[in-house]
Structures are given as structure tokens and as C-alpha cells.
Design an enzyme around this catalytic site. Structure first.
Site, PDB file in Angstrom:
ATOM      1  N   HIS A  85       0.842  -1.206   0.000  1.00  0.00           N
ATOM      2  CA  HIS A  85       0.000   0.000   0.000  1.00  0.00           C
ATOM      3  C   HIS A  85       0.876   1.255   0.000  1.00  0.00           C
ATOM      4  O   HIS A  85       0.700   2.163  -0.813  1.00  0.00           O
ATOM      5  CB  HIS A  85      -0.893  -0.018   1.245  1.00  0.00           C
ATOM      6  CG  HIS A  85      -1.719   1.210   1.418  1.00  0.00           C
ATOM      7  ND1 HIS A  85      -2.994   1.338   0.906  1.00  0.00           N
ATOM      8  CD2 HIS A  85      -1.472   2.384   2.056  1.00  0.00           C
ATOM      9  CE1 HIS A  85      -3.481   2.530   1.211  1.00  0.00           C
ATOM     10  NE2 HIS A  85      -2.583   3.177   1.915  1.00  0.00           N
ATOM     11  N   GLU A  86       1.853   1.300   0.918  1.00  0.00           N
ATOM     12  CA  GLU A  86       2.696   2.503   1.044  1.00  0.00           C
ATOM     13  C   GLU A  86       3.505   2.734  -0.231  1.00  0.00           C
ATOM     14  O   GLU A  86       3.676   3.867  -0.664  1.00  0.00           O
ATOM     15  CB  GLU A  86       3.636   2.375   2.253  1.00  0.00           C
ATOM     16  CG  GLU A  86       2.931   2.326   3.603  1.00  0.00           C
ATOM     17  CD  GLU A  86       1.987   3.501   3.837  1.00  0.00           C
ATOM     18  OE1 GLU A  86       1.052   3.348   4.634  1.00  0.00           O
ATOM     19  OE2 GLU A  86       2.148   4.563   3.189  1.00  0.00           O
ATOM     20  N   HIS A 113       1.916   4.776  -2.743  1.00  0.00           N
ATOM     21  CA  HIS A 113       2.105   6.223  -2.543  1.00  0.00           C
ATOM     22  C   HIS A 113       3.476   6.650  -3.030  1.00  0.00           C
ATOM     23  O   HIS A 113       3.608   7.690  -3.681  1.00  0.00           O
ATOM     24  CB  HIS A 113       1.975   6.573  -1.050  1.00  0.00           C
ATOM     25  CG  HIS A 113       0.588   6.468  -0.508  1.00  0.00           C
ATOM     26  ND1 HIS A 113      -0.502   7.071  -1.098  1.00  0.00           N
ATOM     27  CD2 HIS A 113       0.104   5.814   0.580  1.00  0.00           C
ATOM     28  CE1 HIS A 113      -1.594   6.790  -0.406  1.00  0.00           C
ATOM     29  NE2 HIS A 113      -1.254   6.034   0.624  1.00  0.00           N
ATOM     30  N   HIS A 125      -5.168   7.708  -2.493  1.00  0.00           N
ATOM     31  CA  HIS A 125      -6.148   6.723  -2.040  1.00  0.00           C
ATOM     32  C   HIS A 125      -7.305   6.617  -3.031  1.00  0.00           C
ATOM     33  O   HIS A 125      -7.550   7.508  -3.830  1.00  0.00           O
ATOM     34  CB  HIS A 125      -6.679   7.109  -0.657  1.00  0.00           C
ATOM     35  CG  HIS A 125      -5.704   6.814   0.430  1.00  0.00           C
ATOM     36  ND1 HIS A 125      -5.601   7.571   1.577  1.00  0.00           N
ATOM     37  CD2 HIS A 125      -4.757   5.858   0.538  1.00  0.00           C
ATOM     38  CE1 HIS A 125      -4.659   7.084   2.349  1.00  0.00           C
ATOM     39  NE2 HIS A 125      -4.121   6.040   1.748  1.00  0.00           N
TER      40      HIS A 125
END
Ligand SMILES: O=C1CC=C(NS(=O)(=O)c2ccc(-c3ccccc3)cc2)CC1=O
Ligand SMILES: [Ca+2]
Ligand SMILES: [Zn+2]
Length: 164
Positions: A119-120, A123, A129
């Protein structure tokens, strides 16, 4: 694709470095979780990730707590925020920090380092998101089976709109 490109890395070959290791897991398991978290994205883009063990990498990875170093964001102790990452760029850009006050695990109890890392890193590569509940970039942690955790079409559309 509407005539603009999201801010992304201007190169496909990115380096990463694991600055320190969480005591919650074996070092080999941390290396594997990070490598697999990056693979999730390199599988659907031309991106290539190279691990370095000294010097400055594009993506500097560290386990930190509370206020840490010159990072403008801080952690909140157990639970709550599990990690944070900075969008592509120089210096702090791309860097990813994990909250050491969490219980990091390879599987089972605690938080899956692989899942949070994947997930990170979304970014770190320029994604924000999404409201697609099945997507890796959904804002809330979902503890699905990490080995069978596919990227949703939303994730793929997002990353390919930057590095297509
Ligand atoms: O920028 C932010 C701010 C807050 C965040 N909250 S988090 O650290 O608790 C977090 C939430 C969801 C995930 C996640 C979502 C989907 C699949 C796997 C993990 C990971 C971390 C995560 C994040 O990246
Ligand atoms: Ca926390
Ligand atoms: Zn930080």
C-alpha cells in the site's frame, strides 16, 4: 490520460534501501515482505527496483516511532496509522516509514508488513487513495491473504496512468 500525467518518477529504474529492521520479524522475512511489496507494482509496470545497502536510495525504508528525525509526519503509537510514504521526488520523496509501535508479522496476528508495504509503495510511486473497497490503495487496512492479494483493476489503472 486526459492530457495530463500524475506526478511520477521520471525513470523506471529505482533503488531502495532498508535502513533498519523491526525486531518483530526475521531480517529475511522483512527483506522478503519489502521485495514482494515492490513486486506487486513492478509486475504491472516497466518499473525495476534495485536493493542497495548503503548510500542514498530513491526509496529509503525505515521503522520509526512518534516524532522521528526530520520527517514532517509523525507516528501515533500502537494501532492508528501504520505507515506513511512520500510521493516521488528528491530527498524525502518516495521514502517509506513504518510505525515500529505496531506488531509486524509475516502472516497471522498483527499487521502484515507485505500488505502495508504494498500500500505505502503505491504512494511512493505517485498513487493516492481510492474509494474502491477491493483496491490496495483503499484507505483502510484489510487483512486479506497476502499471497493471493491481487491488485484491483483500479490499482492497475492508476499505476498504468503514470507509468503505462
Ligand atoms: O498516507 C497514509 C495515511 C494513513 C494511512 N493509514 S494506515 O497506515 O493505517 C494504512 C491504512 C491502510 C493500509 C492498507 C490498505 C489496503 C490494503 C493494505 C493496507 C495500509 C496502511 C496509510 C497511508 O498511506
Ligand atoms: Ca501507529
Ligand atoms: Zn516518517
Amino acid at each position: 490520460q486526459y492530457g495530463y500525467t500524475l506526478p511520477g518518477w521520471k525513470k523506471y529504474n529505482l533503488t531502495y534501501r532498508i535502513i533498519n529492521y523491526t525486531p518483530d520479524m526475521a531480517r529475511a522475512d522483512v527483506d522478503e515482505a519489502i521485495q514482494k511489496g515492490l513486486e506487486v507494482w513492478s509486475k504491472v509496470t516497466p518499473l525495476i527496483f534495485t536493493k542497495i545497502s548503503k548510500g542514498i536510495a530513491d526509496i529509503m525504508i525505515a521503522f520509526r516511532t512518534r516524532v522521528h528525525g526530520w520527517c514532517p509526519r509523525y507516528f501515533d503509537g500502537p494501532l492508528g496509522v501504520l505507515g506513511h510514504a512520500f510521493p516521488p521526488g528528491l530527498g524525502l520523496g518516495g521514502d517509506t516509514h513504518f510505525d515500529e509501535d505496531e506488531n509486524w508479522t509475516k502472516d497471522g496476528a498483527g499487521f502484515s508488513l507485505f500488505l502495508v508495504a504494498a500500500h505505502e509503495f503505491g504512494h511512493s510511486l505517485g498513487l493516492s487513495h481510492t474509494n474502491d473497497q477491493t483496491a490496495l490503495m483503499f484507505p483502510n487496512y484489510v487483512s486479506l491473504d497476502p499471497s493471493k492479494y491481487p491488485l484491483s483493476q483500479d490499482d492497475i489503472n492508476g499505476i498504468q496512468s503514470i507509468y503505462g
